[in-house]
Design a protein around this motif. Structure first.
Motif, PDB file in Angstrom:
ATOM      1  N   CYS A 152       0.816  -1.202   0.000  1.00  0.00           N
ATOM      2  CA  CYS A 152       0.000   0.000   0.000  1.00  0.00           C
ATOM      3  C   CYS A 152       0.855   1.260   0.000  1.00  0.00           C
ATOM      4  O   CYS A 152       0.443   2.289  -0.508  1.00  0.00           O
ATOM      5  CB  CYS A 152      -0.913   0.010   1.215  1.00  0.00           C
ATOM      6  SG  CYS A 152      -2.356  -1.010   1.016  1.00  0.00           S
ATOM      7  N   GLY A 162      -0.176  -0.641   5.002  1.00  0.00           N
ATOM      8  CA  GLY A 162       0.283  -1.987   4.696  1.00  0.00           C
ATOM      9  C   GLY A 162       0.048  -2.960   5.818  1.00  0.00           C
ATOM     10  O   GLY A 162      -0.568  -2.647   6.834  1.00  0.00           O
ATOM     11  N   ALA A 204      -6.705  -3.153   3.066  1.00  0.00           N
ATOM     12  CA  ALA A 204      -7.337  -4.269   3.765  1.00  0.00           C
ATOM     13  C   ALA A 204      -6.496  -4.737   4.942  1.00  0.00           C
ATOM     14  O   ALA A 204      -7.024  -5.070   6.004  1.00  0.00           O
ATOM     15  CB  ALA A 204      -7.563  -5.406   2.783  1.00  0.00           C
ATOM     16  N   PHE A 227      -3.522 -11.572   4.306  1.00  0.00           N
ATOM     17  CA  PHE A 227      -2.580 -12.346   5.111  1.00  0.00           C
ATOM     18  C   PHE A 227      -3.070 -12.531   6.543  1.00  0.00           C
ATOM     19  O   PHE A 227      -2.308 -12.872   7.428  1.00  0.00           O
ATOM     20  CB  PHE A 227      -1.218 -11.667   5.119  1.00  0.00           C
ATOM     21  CG  PHE A 227      -0.609 -11.560   3.761  1.00  0.00           C
ATOM     22  CD1 PHE A 227       0.119 -12.613   3.238  1.00  0.00           C
ATOM     23  CD2 PHE A 227      -0.770 -10.431   2.987  1.00  0.00           C
ATOM     24  CE1 PHE A 227       0.675 -12.530   1.982  1.00  0.00           C
ATOM     25  CE2 PHE A 227      -0.224 -10.343   1.717  1.00  0.00           C
ATOM     26  CZ  PHE A 227       0.502 -11.399   1.218  1.00  0.00           C
ATOM     27  N   ARG A 249       5.034 -11.928   6.274  1.00  0.00           N
ATOM     28  CA  ARG A 249       3.587 -12.121   6.262  1.00  0.00           C
ATOM     29  C   ARG A 249       3.212 -13.579   6.068  1.00  0.00           C
ATOM     30  O   ARG A 249       2.119 -13.885   5.664  1.00  0.00           O
ATOM     31  CB  ARG A 249       2.951 -11.302   5.155  1.00  0.00           C
ATOM     32  CG  ARG A 249       3.457  -9.920   5.048  1.00  0.00           C
ATOM     33  CD  ARG A 249       2.589  -9.119   4.142  1.00  0.00           C
ATOM     34  NE  ARG A 249       3.142  -9.043   2.804  1.00  0.00           N
ATOM     35  CZ  ARG A 249       2.767  -8.142   1.928  1.00  0.00           C
ATOM     36  NH1 ARG A 249       1.825  -7.293   2.220  1.00  0.00           N
ATOM     37  NH2 ARG A 249       3.309  -8.107   0.732  1.00  0.00           N
ATOM     38  N   ARG A 280       1.903 -10.072  -4.443  1.00  0.00           N
ATOM     39  CA  ARG A 280       2.243  -9.267  -3.274  1.00  0.00           C
ATOM     40  C   ARG A 280       3.618  -9.606  -2.714  1.00  0.00           C
ATOM     41  O   ARG A 280       3.983  -9.110  -1.655  1.00  0.00           O
ATOM     42  CB  ARG A 280       1.155  -9.448  -2.210  1.00  0.00           C
ATOM     43  CG  ARG A 280      -0.108  -8.722  -2.596  1.00  0.00           C
ATOM     44  CD  ARG A 280      -1.341  -9.270  -1.953  1.00  0.00           C
ATOM     45  NE  ARG A 280      -2.532  -8.528  -2.369  1.00  0.00           N
ATOM     46  CZ  ARG A 280      -3.185  -8.731  -3.502  1.00  0.00           C
ATOM     47  NH1 ARG A 280      -2.770  -9.653  -4.347  1.00  0.00           N
ATOM     48  NH2 ARG A 280      -4.240  -8.013  -3.818  1.00  0.00           N
ATOM     49  N   MET A 317      -1.725  -5.136  -8.387  1.00  0.00           N
ATOM     50  CA  MET A 317      -1.955  -6.543  -8.063  1.00  0.00           C
ATOM     51  C   MET A 317      -2.758  -7.168  -9.197  1.00  0.00           C
ATOM     52  O   MET A 317      -3.985  -7.231  -9.150  1.00  0.00           O
ATOM     53  CB  MET A 317      -2.719  -6.648  -6.740  1.00  0.00           C
ATOM     54  CG  MET A 317      -2.070  -5.892  -5.613  1.00  0.00           C
ATOM     55  SD  MET A 317      -0.369  -6.388  -5.424  1.00  0.00           S
ATOM     56  CE  MET A 317       0.175  -5.290  -4.151  1.00  0.00           C
TER      57      MET A 317
HETATM   58  S1  SF4 Z   1      -1.752  -6.967   0.748  1.00  0.00           S
HETATM   59 FE1  SF4 Z   1      -2.187  -5.455   2.343  1.00  0.00          FE
HETATM   60  S2  SF4 Z   1      -0.511  -4.002   2.138  1.00  0.00           S
HETATM   61 FE2  SF4 Z   1      -0.568  -5.178   0.254  1.00  0.00          FE
HETATM   62  S3  SF4 Z   1      -1.869  -4.021  -1.147  1.00  0.00           S
HETATM   63 FE3  SF4 Z   1      -3.184  -5.482  -0.092  1.00  0.00          FE
HETATM   64  S4  SF4 Z   1      -3.985  -4.330   1.646  1.00  0.00           S
HETATM   65 FE4  SF4 Z   1      -2.205  -3.224   0.918  1.00  0.00          FE
END
Ligand code: SF4
Lengths: 213, 619
Positions: free
Chosen positions: A57, A93, A121, A129, B293, B313, B399
């Protein structure tokens, strides 16, 4: 350059002209308004966000601040790397357990008034995640969040919309009631600790209770 | 709909599924290559056996170092591309997997060894760091996530998690707080389930788990002793506080400074701990994991298809090449091939990403040099053109979730091709020219970057460094050439190589690479005309993929370097093991050697020249 917001009832130039308190020669130079309005008007147009990115993000946040989307149009562009000079934290993020103590510490170091935007998100609720063992389900479990922006990642337009929402919120605040001018209004959040898992110190009694074998 | 079907109890269903998976598990032994044969000849067939699926198995893990020495000295496999582990919980051992390679190209040689699960963190096995320094971080990662001890490792501490974390999370029998079931789709959701929030199921309504009798009030935390003590221990005798500096009696202190995890120069949440003598860096350590993550653990629960958006991601600047690496690997396991048009589209997307990513990284290198944000604005503007295209074609700016097994999700319209052509033939060449006019002969850029962060070709290879950093040190290694995948053997392009090994040459290599990418794009745009419009998916579109049992190491050249996916399938809907070998992570191993002896301000620039993305470093 009268701003739209200053043309509220009781402050418009027309009314000032007829106000006996204002001498005639100053009619075009003086505005009468309330302290709250001028205070909020100034603050909301000069937010200094903290220069601080967590994950994907953050890339969209950088794009928002860049030439094309140009956050500077709204007076928000001055990103400060030091929390001492910032009054807005954009949590952009995935918030991991390892990072949470640093984020809370940075928040505590920001001077009041301070605001938090949960961008994306992940910061809102854990995101894709969420189930991960090192991921917390949203920053609002630790910090008071003012604006949530959905999306993965939110588009730059969405981030700007979030900023506008925050402006609306600031506009509604009053000097008389804001927490930072109240006695004991210094809401420092206890910094979580890393143990066998992340430990939220506010809940240590509950943890001790439930782990009793 | 949910009422119509009598619900099967979840436990029974899971058991049935597991049984099915077991039946499918056919073990085929690897075919021996000449190199494996010579290994077997030298050590005997007792020690070196063909492994299931791929590579050789070293029967006695204590002799791992001997075998590695032979590989290094006799077979001249100069670097280890990938090191990881797989937990075979039913069989009761943890398998270590290494992929060694020649820097001249070709397929990597895979060798494996096994340790019993009980012994892994007590007895352990020899570390390969003395031979291959590039495995330093990878071994620490295995130690962290699998609990395998490497004897002789110089600095064996947790790397992605923190000291004191309870358990080894990647082991198959370790369950996270939000654990529901081993594999997706979860029975509670599909078909006809009603799901409850994870928060409602766990005792703390939060993603945490504590061992019994844990009392947070008495817990004092575990100090970062391993981190700081080793740095202090290297100080000259007399301790860091009273080192006499000059005969005049002036004393200097050595200073340990933390840069990050929140620091404008660290490209995300990276923490560098530097030891300073004045302005000069005398030691450096990295603390990673602030963006860990749990990609791998989650991916082992996901279905194969479900995992594609997660790969976006990883390195969030370069979603397309990540997807390509993953999708290619699964295709190899499934033994299918994408249609020709889809393959061309993939190449086009990947090369556009490369141009965009290099624009981004050069912009931010300037940021690190102190030209705060203004130069980067120009390059971000160029990148926006690519983002717009992706937005239109795939539905998302970053994405993308564009590739599928056997194809891609959407075709590109003629009007969009026209725009790509405009970018490739007109807009980008001019932008790159402008960039070069601005930077290549700029006195400040040259003064700050030439000779800074030098890393020789040998050391690069030893550290398993890949990507532009390697090519700027004079090693012509680019997977698109040395182990060609997709359609890259159809294009005429050069692999730019420079010999300075410093920050300036890394910048220059990126510029040259962008020009080569444009060359590839031009050819791809011309050749795709000969393919059938709309033919973008081989076979039928499917949501459920059963991937035959097997094992694959699939790798692609992303803008950062070699991105590898090591995957083991047991024939089910999910990966049994899924590992990402990321260039950013492994390139960081060499950071210390590049920075020691430089000034603090240079450390920032050197880090910038590596072009890391934390999503890929910490995964
Ligand atoms: S995974 Fe989380 S940090 Fe990455 S774009 Fe999606 S909401 Fe943003």
């Amino acid at each position: 350059m009268a701003d739209a917001e200053t043309n509220l009832p009781g402050t418009s130039a027309v009314e000032i002209k007829n106000d006996p308190r204002v001498p005639a020669e100053l009619n075009n130079n003086v505005f009468i308004t309330t302290l709250d309005k001028i205070y909020n008007w100034g603050r909301k147009r000069s937010m200094w966000p903290m220069l601080f990115g967590l994950a994907c993000c953050a890339i969209e946040m950088i794009c928002t601040a860049a030439a094309r989307y140009d956050l500077a149009r709204f007076g928000w562009e001055l990103m400060r790397p030091s929390p001492r000079q910032a009054d807005l934290m954009i949590v952009s993020g995935t918030v991991t357990k390892k990072m949470v103590p640093q984020i809370v510490r940075l928040y505590n170091q920001m001077p009041q008034p301070r605001y938090v935007i949960a961008m994306g998100a992940c910061a809102t609720g854990g995101g894709p995640f969420k189930e991960g063992y090192n991921v917390v389900s949203g920053i609002d479990k630790f910090l008071p969040v003012d604006v949530y922006i959905p999306g993965c990642p939110p588009r730059p337009e969405a981030l700007m919309h979030g900023f506008v929402k925050l402006q609306e919120k600031i506009e509604k605040q009053s000097l008389r009631t804001v927490s930072w001018y109240q006695p004991g209004g210094d809401d420092v959040v206890p910094v979580p600790m890393l143990g066998p898992d992340m430990v939220d110190l506010r809940r240590s009694a509950e943890i001790a209770e439930k782990t009793r074998a | 709909m949910a009422e119509a079907t009598t619900p099967v109890p979840p436990a029974a269903k899971t058991a049935a599924r597991a049984e099915k998976a077991e039946k499918k598990l056919v073990i085929t032994l690897a075919t021996m290559t000449p190199e494996m044969m010579s290994l077997q000849e030298h050590f005997g067939a007792d020690l070196i056996q063909p492994a299931p699926n791929e590579g050789v198995l070293i029967a006695d893990s204590a002799r791992l170092a001997d075998v590695a020495l032979f590989l290094h000295d006799e077979l001249h496999l100069e670097s280890i591309a990938n090191a990881t582990a797989t937990d075979y919980v039913k069989e009761g051992y943890i398998e270590l997997v290494y992929h060694a390679q020649h820097i001249t190209g070709g397929l990597p040689l895979c060798f494996k060894t096994r340790v019993p699960r009980g012994d892994a963190d007590t007895v352990g096995l020899p570390s390969l760091t003395p031979l291959y320094p590039g495995v330093e971080f990878q071994e620490r990662e295995i130690y962290d996530l699998y609990g395998v001890r490497f004897n002789g490792h110089p600095d064996l501490r947790r790397i992605l998690l923190w000291e004191g974390f309870n358990g080894y999370p990647m082991r198959k029998d370790w369950h996270e707080a939000y654990y529901e079931q081993d594999t997706k789709p979860y029975d509670s959701r599909w078909p006809g389930g009603t799901h409850r929030l994870a928060e409602e199921r766990v005792p703390w309504a939060d993603n945490v788990n504590y061992p019994p009798n844990f009392n947070p009030d008495e817990y004092k935390g575990i100090p970062d002793a391993g981190l700081y003590d080793t740095m202090r221990a290297e100080a000259p005798t007399g301790g860091p506080t009273d080192t006499p500096f000059l005969a005049t009696g002036i004393q200097t202190d050595e200073l340990i400074v933390n840069m990050g995890p929140q620091h404008p120069s660290t490209h995300g949440v990276l923490r560098m701990v530097v030891k300073l003598d004045g302005e000069t860096i005398t030691d450096l350590k990295l603390v990673l994991g602030y963006l860990h993550r749990n990609h791998e653990k989650i991916a082992e629960r996901n279905t194969w298809l479900h995992n594609i958006p997660f790969t976006d991601r990883l390195d969030y600047i370069t979603g397309m090449p990540n997807e390509m690496g993953y999708v290619q690997g699964v295709e190899k396991l499934m033994k299918i091939k994408p249609t020709e048009r889809a393959d061309y589209l993939r190449v086009i997307m990947c090369e556009l990403t490369r141009v965009a990513s290099h624009f981004w990284s050069i912009g931010f290198l300037l940021n690190d040099l102190g030209a705060f944000y203004t130069p980067a604005l120009y390059f971000i503007t160029e990148r926006e053109f690519v983002m717009d295209l992706f937005d239109e074609i795939t539905g998302s700016r970053m994405m993308n979730n564009y590739m599928r097994f056997g194809g891609v999700a959407r075709d590109v319209t003629p009007a969009q091709f026209e725009r790509i052509r405009y970018l490739v033939t007109d807009r980008f060449p001019k932008a790159i020219d402008e960039m070069e006019r601005l930077l290549s002969d700029n006195e400040i850029v040259r003064a700050r970057t030439i000779g800074v962060g030098y890393l020789s070709a040998d050391r690069c290879v030893a550290y398993s460094v890949t990507g532009p950093v390697l090519r700027a040190s004079g090693v012509p290694y680019d997977l698109r050439r040395s182990d060609p995948y997709s359609l890259y053997d159809r294009f005429d392009f050069d692999v730019p190589v420079l010999y300075g090994g410093d920050v300036y040459d890394r910048y220059r290599v990126r510029v040259l690479e962008m020009r080569q990418s444009l060359r590839i794009l031009e050819q791809a745009l011309a050749q795709i005309e000969q393919t059938k419009v709309g033919d973008i998916q081989a076979g039928k579109k499917a949501y459920v993929h059963r991937v035959p049992a097997g094992e694959v190491y699939s790798r692609v050249e992303t803008p950062k370097g070699e991105l590898g996916f090591y995957m083991v399938s047991d024939g089910g809907q999910n990966a049994y093991r899924y590992h990402v070998r990321s260039a950013s992570f492994i390139n960081l191993t060499a950071l210390k050697e590049m920075t020691v002896g430089m000034k603090v301000a240079d450390a920032v620039v050197i880090l910038g020249s590596l072009d890391i993305v934390l999503g890929e470093v910490d995964r």
